[in-house]
Design an enzyme around this catalytic site. Structure first.
Site, mmCIF file in Angstrom:
data_model
loop_
_atom_site.group_PDB
_atom_site.id
_atom_site.type_symbol
_atom_site.label_atom_id
_atom_site.label_comp_id
_atom_site.label_asym_id
_atom_site.label_seq_id
_atom_site.Cartn_x
_atom_site.Cartn_y
_atom_site.Cartn_z
ATOM 1 N N GLU A 116 45.657 72.858 14.683
ATOM 2 C CA GLU A 116 46.085 74.073 14.003
ATOM 3 C C GLU A 116 46.938 73.735 12.774
ATOM 4 O O GLU A 116 47.716 72.784 12.774
ATOM 5 C CB GLU A 116 46.850 74.970 14.978
ATOM 6 C CG GLU A 116 45.940 75.394 16.128
ATOM 7 C CD GLU A 116 46.527 76.454 17.058
ATOM 8 O OE1 GLU A 116 45.739 77.092 17.751
ATOM 9 O OE2 GLU A 116 47.754 76.638 17.099
ATOM 10 N N CYS A 129 52.071 73.895 6.972
ATOM 11 C CA CYS A 129 52.545 73.119 8.118
ATOM 12 C C CYS A 129 51.336 72.368 8.687
ATOM 13 O O CYS A 129 50.382 72.976 9.167
ATOM 14 C CB CYS A 129 53.155 74.080 9.135
ATOM 15 S SG CYS A 129 53.780 73.254 10.593
ATOM 16 N N CYS A 136 49.906 65.996 21.560
ATOM 17 C CA CYS A 136 51.120 65.200 21.347
ATOM 18 C C CYS A 136 51.396 64.377 22.589
ATOM 19 O O CYS A 136 51.233 64.857 23.711
ATOM 20 C CB CYS A 136 52.309 66.115 21.043
ATOM 21 S SG CYS A 136 53.762 65.195 20.479
ATOM 22 N N CYS A 140 58.227 66.944 25.005
ATOM 23 C CA CYS A 140 59.413 67.779 24.806
ATOM 24 C C CYS A 140 59.254 69.041 25.657
ATOM 25 O O CYS A 140 58.225 69.719 25.584
ATOM 26 C CB CYS A 140 59.591 68.109 23.323
ATOM 27 S SG CYS A 140 59.782 66.624 22.329
ATOM 28 N N CYS A 143 58.288 72.662 24.116
ATOM 29 C CA CYS A 143 57.246 72.739 23.089
ATOM 30 C C CYS A 143 55.877 72.932 23.740
ATOM 31 O O CYS A 143 55.517 72.187 24.655
ATOM 32 C CB CYS A 143 57.256 71.455 22.266
ATOM 33 S SG CYS A 143 55.964 71.422 21.014
ATOM 34 N N SER A 238 64.247 66.158 14.718
ATOM 35 C CA SER A 238 64.357 67.156 15.785
ATOM 36 C C SER A 238 65.434 66.697 16.761
ATOM 37 O O SER A 238 65.164 65.917 17.668
ATOM 38 C CB SER A 238 63.008 67.292 16.505
ATOM 39 O OG SER A 238 62.071 67.819 15.606
ATOM 40 N N ASN A 315 60.932 79.697 20.318
ATOM 41 C CA ASN A 315 59.743 80.546 20.421
ATOM 42 C C ASN A 315 59.129 80.357 21.801
ATOM 43 O O ASN A 315 58.718 79.258 22.144
ATOM 44 C CB ASN A 315 58.722 80.157 19.346
ATOM 45 C CG ASN A 315 59.273 80.431 17.959
ATOM 46 O OD1 ASN A 315 59.693 81.537 17.660
ATOM 47 N ND2 ASN A 315 59.303 79.403 17.123
ATOM 48 N N CYS A 358 56.985 77.777 15.211
ATOM 49 C CA CYS A 358 57.315 76.414 15.634
ATOM 50 C C CYS A 358 57.074 76.248 17.128
ATOM 51 O O CYS A 358 57.538 77.054 17.935
ATOM 52 C CB CYS A 358 58.792 76.119 15.419
ATOM 53 S SG CYS A 358 59.285 76.130 13.733
HETATM 54 N N1 SAH Z 1 56.883 65.908 16.646
HETATM 55 C C1 SAH Z 1 57.585 66.262 15.440
HETATM 56 C C2 SAH Z 1 56.863 67.320 14.685
HETATM 57 C C3 SAH Z 1 56.887 68.699 15.336
HETATM 58 S S1 SAH Z 1 57.750 69.694 14.243
HETATM 59 C C4 SAH Z 1 59.012 66.620 15.758
HETATM 60 O O1 SAH Z 1 59.345 66.652 16.946
HETATM 61 O O2 SAH Z 1 59.814 66.771 14.859
HETATM 62 C C5 SAH Z 1 57.990 71.126 15.050
HETATM 63 C C6 SAH Z 1 59.446 71.531 15.198
HETATM 64 O O3 SAH Z 1 59.473 72.680 16.047
HETATM 65 C C7 SAH Z 1 60.252 70.455 15.890
HETATM 66 O O4 SAH Z 1 61.600 70.478 15.484
HETATM 67 C C8 SAH Z 1 60.155 70.918 17.311
HETATM 68 O O5 SAH Z 1 61.149 70.357 18.116
HETATM 69 C C9 SAH Z 1 60.274 72.411 17.157
HETATM 70 N N2 SAH Z 1 59.767 73.164 18.315
HETATM 71 C C10 SAH Z 1 58.915 72.743 19.266
HETATM 72 N N3 SAH Z 1 58.713 73.711 20.172
HETATM 73 C C11 SAH Z 1 59.456 74.768 19.790
HETATM 74 C C12 SAH Z 1 59.641 76.091 20.306
HETATM 75 N N4 SAH Z 1 59.001 76.502 21.399
HETATM 76 N N5 SAH Z 1 60.447 76.915 19.636
HETATM 77 C C13 SAH Z 1 61.058 76.516 18.498
HETATM 78 N N6 SAH Z 1 60.925 75.296 17.949
HETATM 79 C C14 SAH Z 1 60.124 74.425 18.600
#
Ligand code: SAH
Length: 384
Positions: A116, A129, A136, A140, A143, A238, A315, A358
């Site tokens: 996506e 984006c 992945c 986390c 996520c 992050s 989110n 995100c």
């Molecule tokens: N793997 C990389 C790229 C992902 S960027 C990273 O971890 O930085 C996406 C961003 O959104 C990251 O900061 C991630 O931690 C955040 N993210 C992931 N799930 C989320 C959620 N459910 N709500 C808000 N932010 C989230």
């Protein structure tokens, strides 16, 4: 359609095409090469090195994909390219436009996985984006991409190809910024991501300034040092927690690269240029990481790194164990940081009604990681 800025309410599905066919066997996808790679490719053919920038102009400035139309190439070079090469971005198979104008595309890769890509129009700029992996490998806990498991790294052509396909789709609406914040951990696909970002910043391709290309990482420390050496782009980290115990849980790669090592790598990156800052992303999870004590500890942690903080409202996604902090809590958290002189913003959530925000990108991943078996006992010995 030349623009997706017209918001549609309710969100709608514009087009769904059939699964795309495999690219012609054995062809070299020229979107896979940055300028250095293309130069080596042409020199290898016995051609002059300037063919690289000529080809880049055809592809990225003129939008020409037909080798016969590349009029400054000899007939024999054109027919060689026609027989052996292709210019093939991933194919957009689904488009959704949110009520706020955010646009999400599902793109299909040649092996049938779906990733996506999200376009976020704002006053004076348009941010894309971009995804770096199918799924992945990190786990986390907050996520939803993580829940999909992992299939493979995207090729350079599939990374820069998201920009190529999106810009083509948008027509006159310009993509001015790229954030590597889609599906995947970009620093675990180092070479392909760096080549794609080189193209994003190359004047013969997209010519975006280094301030407009941002890579976001969960903290793959050795790759962060490598990045500082080879590719000058903006860095976002992050962070999400200020103590190892909690970060181990939220961002499990922390078990391998704990906060002390992560902050040292951030300091190293900040040294690349004067006035450079690292952006720290911090997802706001109700009752988990959002106390004023956490904010004060964050100030202490960031003391030695020129930083900005971006607070991300959590989110939600199906079965997620977390809730987003209240607006009041987020504002108080922000104010504590701002009062300490750390520029802090709360990220505006975009594209929520089409699951484009995100952490909501899921694509369609044929998981090869046996994630369901690994989740309980995550180990990152395979990374970096
Ligand atoms: N793997 C990389 C790229 C992902 S960027 C990273 O971890 O930085 C996406 C961003 O959104 C990251 O900061 C991630 O931690 C955040 N993210 C992931 N799930 C989320 C959620 N459910 N709500 C808000 N932010 C989230």
């Amino acid at each position: 359609m030349n623009s997706v800025q017209e918001p549609a309410n309710p969100p709608f599905i514009l087009s769904v095409s059939k699964d795309r066919s495999e690219p012609v066997e054995g062809r070299i996808n020229l979107l896979d090469f940055d300028r250095k790679g293309l130069t080596a490719f042409f020199v290898g053919l016995g051609e002059k090195s300037f063919r690289a920038t000529q080809l880049m102009k055809w592809i990225y400035s003129e939008g020409v994909e037909d080798f016969d139309a590349m009029s400054n190439f000899s007939k024999s070079l054109r027919s060689y390219l026609k027989e052996n090469c292709c210019i093939t971005p991933p194919e957009i198979v689904l488009e959704k436009v949110a009520s706020d104008g955010t646009c999400k595309w599902v793109m299909q890769t040649h092996c049938g996985n779906r990733i996506e890509t999200v376009f976020i129009p704002e006053e004076g700029r348009g941010t894309l984006c971009v995804s770096s992996q199918v799924g992945c490998a990190l786990a986390c806990s907050f996520c939803s991409t993580a829940q999909q498991g992992f299939n493979r790294n995207l090729a350079t052509a599939e990374i820069v190809g998201q920009l190529y396909a999106a810009q083509k789709r948008l027509g006159e609406t310009k993509i001015t910024n790229v954030v590597m914040m889609g599906m995947g951990e970009p620093l675990l696909n180092f070479d392909n991501v760096v080549a794609a970002m080189n193209l994003m910043m190359d004047d013969f391709a997209y010519g975006l300034s280094k301030r407009r290309v941002t890579i976001s990482t969960s903290g793959v420390v050795p790759a962060m040092y490598r990045l500082s050496e080879v590719c000058d782009v903006s860095l976002a980290v992050s962070l999400h927690a200020v103590r190892d115990e909690l970060r181990d849980e939220l961002v499990p790669i922390n078990k391998k690269y704990p906060l002390k090592e992560l902050m040292a790598a951030c300091r190293d990156n900040a040294k690349i240029a004067p006035r450079r800052t690292v952006t720290f992303e911090y997802v706001m999870l109700k009752g988990v990481n959002d106390s004023l004590d956490d904010a004060r500890e964050l100030i202490r942690l960031l003391k030695t790194v020129p930083s900005k903080v971006n607070l991300i409202p959590f989110n939600p996604f199906p079965n997620s164990p977390y809730r987003c902090s209240s607006k009041d809590t987020m504002n108080q958290f922000k104010n504590v940081l701002n009062d300490a002189g750390i520029i802090t913003t709360i990220r505006k959530t975009r594209g929520e009604d089409i699951d484009a925000a995100c952490g909501q990108l899921v694509g369609q991943v044929q998981d090869k990681s046996r994630r369901h078996l690994k989740l309980a006992n995550a180990s990152f010995d395979h990374v970096a």
